[in-house]
Enzyme design. Structure first.
Site, PDB file in Angstrom:
ATOM      1  N   ALA A  10       0.783  -1.229   0.176  1.00 15.52           N
ATOM      2  CA  ALA A  10       0.029  -0.144  -0.017  1.00 15.52           C
ATOM      3  C   ALA A  10       0.771   1.240  -0.016  1.00 15.52           C
ATOM      4  O   ALA A  10       0.372   2.372   0.128  1.00 15.52           O
ATOM      5  CB  ALA A  10      -0.983  -0.267   1.198  1.00 15.52           C
ATOM      6  N   SER A  12       2.578   2.267  -2.860  1.00 15.66           N
ATOM      7  CA  SER A  12       2.283   3.203  -3.740  1.00 15.66           C
ATOM      8  C   SER A  12       1.423   2.734  -4.700  1.00 15.66           C
ATOM      9  O   SER A  12       0.625   1.660  -4.237  1.00 15.66           O
ATOM     10  CB  SER A  12       3.964   3.156  -4.636  1.00 15.66           C
ATOM     11  OG  SER A  12       4.221   2.231  -5.186  1.00 15.66           O
ATOM     12  N   GLY A  13       1.086   3.482  -5.922  1.00 16.81           N
ATOM     13  CA  GLY A  13       0.316   3.046  -6.954  1.00 16.81           C
ATOM     14  C   GLY A  13      -1.071   2.644  -6.470  1.00 16.81           C
ATOM     15  O   GLY A  13      -1.800   3.164  -5.812  1.00 16.81           O
ATOM     16  N   TYR A 190       6.926 -12.080 -14.238  1.00 22.41           N
ATOM     17  CA  TYR A 190       5.807 -11.299 -13.862  1.00 22.41           C
ATOM     18  C   TYR A 190       4.307 -11.713 -14.421  1.00 22.41           C
ATOM     19  O   TYR A 190       3.591 -12.040 -13.619  1.00 22.41           O
ATOM     20  CB  TYR A 190       6.235 -10.027 -14.337  1.00 22.41           C
ATOM     21  CG  TYR A 190       4.667  -9.173 -13.860  1.00 22.41           C
ATOM     22  CD1 TYR A 190       4.498  -8.722 -12.829  1.00 22.41           C
ATOM     23  CD2 TYR A 190       3.878  -8.795 -15.069  1.00 22.41           C
ATOM     24  CE1 TYR A 190       3.536  -7.938 -12.269  1.00 22.41           C
ATOM     25  CE2 TYR A 190       2.934  -8.056 -14.458  1.00 22.41           C
ATOM     26  CZ  TYR A 190       2.652  -7.582 -13.483  1.00 22.41           C
ATOM     27  OH  TYR A 190       1.543  -6.687 -13.215  1.00 22.41           O
TER      28      TYR A 190
HETATM   29  P1  NDP Z   1       3.701  -0.310  -7.574  1.00 25.30           P
HETATM   30  O1  NDP Z   1       4.864  -0.671  -8.081  1.00 25.30           O
HETATM   31  O2  NDP Z   1       3.213   1.199  -7.712  1.00 25.30           O
HETATM   32  O3  NDP Z   1       3.330  -1.103  -6.179  1.00 25.30           O
HETATM   33  C1  NDP Z   1       3.639  -1.947  -5.793  1.00 25.30           C
HETATM   34  C2  NDP Z   1       3.613  -2.314  -4.331  1.00 25.30           C
HETATM   35  O4  NDP Z   1       4.342  -3.633  -3.936  1.00 25.30           O
HETATM   36  C3  NDP Z   1       4.608  -1.155  -3.650  1.00 25.30           C
HETATM   37  O5  NDP Z   1       3.832  -0.885  -2.845  1.00 25.30           O
HETATM   38  C4  NDP Z   1       5.947  -2.071  -3.397  1.00 25.30           C
HETATM   39  O6  NDP Z   1       6.454  -1.705  -2.281  1.00 25.30           O
HETATM   40  C5  NDP Z   1       5.163  -3.280  -3.055  1.00 25.30           C
HETATM   41  N1  NDP Z   1       6.266  -4.561  -2.922  1.00 25.30           N
HETATM   42  C6  NDP Z   1       7.067  -4.927  -3.848  1.00 25.30           C
HETATM   43  N2  NDP Z   1       7.930  -5.893  -3.342  1.00 25.30           N
HETATM   44  C7  NDP Z   1       7.463  -6.266  -2.092  1.00 25.30           C
HETATM   45  C8  NDP Z   1       7.634  -7.024  -1.150  1.00 25.30           C
HETATM   46  N3  NDP Z   1       8.833  -8.143  -1.318  1.00 25.30           N
HETATM   47  N4  NDP Z   1       7.099  -6.985   0.072  1.00 25.30           N
HETATM   48  C9  NDP Z   1       6.026  -5.993   0.082  1.00 25.30           C
HETATM   49  N5  NDP Z   1       5.815  -5.344  -0.464  1.00 25.30           N
HETATM   50  C10 NDP Z   1       6.285  -5.414  -2.042  1.00 25.30           C
HETATM   51  O7  NDP Z   1       2.893  -0.968  -8.727  1.00 25.30           O
HETATM   52  P2  NDP Z   1       1.193  -1.041  -9.148  1.00 25.30           P
HETATM   53  O8  NDP Z   1       0.329  -0.048  -8.000  1.00 25.30           O
HETATM   54  O9  NDP Z   1       0.963  -0.835 -10.439  1.00 25.30           O
HETATM   55  O10 NDP Z   1       1.021  -2.681  -8.689  1.00 25.30           O
HETATM   56  C11 NDP Z   1      -0.101  -3.171  -7.542  1.00 25.30           C
HETATM   57  C12 NDP Z   1      -0.827  -4.335  -8.196  1.00 25.30           C
HETATM   58  O11 NDP Z   1      -1.356  -4.108  -9.501  1.00 25.30           O
HETATM   59  C13 NDP Z   1       0.151  -5.509  -8.755  1.00 25.30           C
HETATM   60  O12 NDP Z   1      -0.416  -6.580  -8.225  1.00 25.30           O
HETATM   61  C14 NDP Z   1       0.182  -5.483 -10.306  1.00 25.30           C
HETATM   62  O13 NDP Z   1       0.585  -6.589 -10.861  1.00 25.30           O
HETATM   63  C15 NDP Z   1      -1.375  -5.138 -10.464  1.00 25.30           C
HETATM   64  N6  NDP Z   1      -1.386  -4.386 -11.844  1.00 25.30           N
HETATM   65  C16 NDP Z   1      -1.044  -3.196 -12.152  1.00 25.30           C
HETATM   66  C17 NDP Z   1      -1.204  -2.774 -13.440  1.00 25.30           C
HETATM   67  C18 NDP Z   1      -0.541  -1.562 -14.090  1.00 25.30           C
HETATM   68  O14 NDP Z   1      -0.963  -1.140 -15.190  1.00 25.30           O
HETATM   69  N7  NDP Z   1       0.110  -0.816 -13.104  1.00 25.30           N
HETATM   70  C19 NDP Z   1      -2.207  -3.465 -14.220  1.00 25.30           C
HETATM   71  C20 NDP Z   1      -2.727  -4.674 -13.692  1.00 25.30           C
HETATM   72  C21 NDP Z   1      -2.280  -5.117 -12.398  1.00 25.30           C
HETATM   73  P3  NDP Z   1       7.546  -0.320  -2.205  1.00 25.30           P
HETATM   74  O15 NDP Z   1       6.986   0.695  -2.498  1.00 25.30           O
HETATM   75  O16 NDP Z   1       8.351  -0.591  -1.008  1.00 25.30           O
HETATM   76  O17 NDP Z   1       8.577  -0.667  -3.583  1.00 25.30           O
END
Ligand code: NDP
Length: 315
Positions: A10, A12-13, A190
Site C-alpha cells: 500500500a 504506492s500505486g 511477472y
Molecule cells: P507499484 O510498483 O506502484 O506498487 C507495488 C507495491 O508492491 C509497492 O508498494 C511495493 O513496495 C510493493 N512490494 C514490492 N515488493 C514487495 C515485497 N517484497 N514485500 C512487500 N511489498 C512489496 O505497482 P502497481 O500499483 O501498479 O501494482 C499493484 C498491483 O496491480 C500489482 O499486483 C500489479 O500486478 C497490479 N496491476 C498493475 C497494473 C498497472 O498497469 N500498473 C495493471 C494490472 C495489474 P515499495 O513501495 O516498497 O516498492
C-alpha cells in the site's frame, strides 16, 4: 464497527490509491502491509489519509519468515480481519539475471505468488472468524497474464507449462528459475506470477467458499501506466507507455480511478459473488470477465496449489 482491511504493497500505486479511497469513507481501518515502513508512512501522509484510519505494519513478501511474523503481529494487534487484499508485486522486465527471495525462489513468482499464497493461507482462519457483514480475499490479477486478450498476447506470453520448474523448487540450484522450466525472462516471470494469482484465487474459491462463506475474487483494474510498477523499465518506455495507453489502446486508468475500482471489490455489497475475475468497461461499470484457458485450468490450479504448499512449508 469499522471494517478492517489489510492491503499489501500500500506504499504506492494501486495499493495506496485503494487505501486512500477506503480510509476516506470513514468506514474502514486500513492495515498498510509494507516492506518499507518509512516510505509507507510518507505515502499515507502524502495523500492525506487520516491517522485514525490506518496502521502501517511491516511485511516483506520476499521472505516467508517475514510473512509468518506479519501474521503473528497482526493477530497480536487484536483487530478482526474482514478483507485481505493481495496487491503488492514486483516486475523486472529488463533484468538479465534472476534475483531471489530470502528462501532462494525466483523473485517475481516468489514475491507475487508464493509470498501472497502463504499470507492468504495463514490469515484464512482470521477471515473465517470475522463477524462483519461480509468477508473477502482479493488477489489482484492482470490482463497481461491472460492470453485470451490482446495485451496478453504481447510476447513473451505467460505459460506455466507442466509446472516442472516450480516443482523443481523455482531456484538456481535445480536450474528451475521459471515455472515452465525455461530460460529466465523477467517479463514472462511477472506474467506467470499473475496467472498463478488468478489460479490461486479460483482454487481458494473451490476449496473454501462454501465452508467459510468468504468471497474470493480477482480483478484487472485497467492499465495504470503511471505507477511504480514500471520503475525498472527503460526510460523511453516509461515516457511513451502512459500516452500510448491513453490514446492508442484506451485502456489507461488513473491511479485514483483504479483505486476506486479495487475499493469497490473490497466494500461494494453488490460485488459479493465468489470466484469472479472483475473488470470494468468504458463507462467504468464492473462486469464478470472471462479468464484465459490456462488461467482457468482447474487441474493446473490444483497442482499449483499442492506444489506451492510444499514450497512455502505448509505441506
Ligand atoms: P507499484 O510498483 O506502484 O506498487 C507495488 C507495491 O508492491 C509497492 O508498494 C511495493 O513496495 C510493493 N512490494 C514490492 N515488493 C514487495 C515485497 N517484497 N514485500 C512487500 N511489498 C512489496 O505497482 P502497481 O500499483 O501498479 O501494482 C499493484 C498491483 O496491480 C500489482 O499486483 C500489479 O500486478 C497490479 N496491476 C498493475 C497494473 C498497472 O498497469 N500498473 C495493471 C494490472 C495489474 P515499495 O513501495 O516498497 O516498492
Amino acid at each position: 464497527r469499522k471494517g478492517t482491511v489489510i492491503i499489501t504493497g500500500a506504499s504506492s500505486g494501486l495499493g495506496l490509491a485503494t487505501a486512500k479511497a477506503l480510509a476516506d469513507t470513514g468506514k474502514w481501518h486500513v492495515i498498510m502491509a509494507c516492506r518499507n515502513f518509512l516510505k509507507a508512512e510518507k505515502a499515507a501522509k502524502s495523500v492525506a489519509i487520516d491517522k485514525e484510519n490506518y496502521t502501517v505494519m511491516h511485511l516483506d513478501l520476499a521472505s516467508l519468515d517475514s510473512v509468518r511474523q506479519f501474521a503473528d503481529n497482526f493477530r497480536q494487534s487484536g483487530r478482526p480481519l474482514d478483507v485481505l487484499v493481495c496487491n503488492a508485486a514486483v516486475y523486472l522486465p529488463t533484468a538479465k539475471e534472476p534475483s531471489y527471495t530470502a528462501e532462494g525462489f525466483e523473485l517475481s513468482v516468489g514475491t507475487n505468488h508464493l509470498g501472497h499464497f502463504l499470507l492468504a493461507r495463514l490469515l484464512l482462519d482470521d477471515l473465517k472468524k470475522s463477524d462483519y457483514s461480509f468477508k473477502r480475499l482479493i488477489i489482484v490479477g492482470s490482463i497481461t497474464g491472460n492470453t485470451n486478450t490482446l495485451a496478453g498476447n504481447v510476447p513473451p506470453k505467460a505459460n506455466l507449462g507442466d509446472l516442472r520448474g516450480l516443482a523443481g523448487g523455482l531456484n538456481r540450484i535445480n536450474n528451475s528459475v521459471m515455472i515452465d522450466g525455461g530460460e529466465f525472462d523477467g517479463a514472462k516471470a511477472y506474467k506467470d506470477s499473475k496467472v498463478c494469482n488468478m489460479l490461486a484465487m479460483q482454487e481458494f474459491h473451490r476449496r473454501y467458499h462454501e465452508e467459510t462463506g468468504v468471497t474470493f475474487a480477482s480483478l484487472y483494474p485497467g492499465c495504470i501506466a503511471t505507477t511504480g510498477l514500471f520503475r525498472e523499465h527503460i526510460p523511453l518506455f516509461r515516457l511513451l507507455f502512459p500516452p500510448f495507453q491513453k490514446y492508442i489502446t484506451k485502456g489507461y486508468v488513473s491511479e485514483e480511478e483504479a483505486g476506486k475500482r479495487l475499493a469497490q471489490v473490497v466494500s461494494d455489497p453488490s460485488l459479493e459473488k465468489s470466484g469472479v475475475y472483475w473488470s470494468w468497461n468504458k463507462n467504468s461499470s464492473s462486469f464478470e470477465n472471462q479468464l484465459s484457458k490456462e488461467a482457468s485450468d482447474a487441474e493446473k490450479a490444483r497442482r499449483l496449489w499442492e506444489i506451492s504448499e510444499k514450497l512455502v512449508g505448509l505441506a
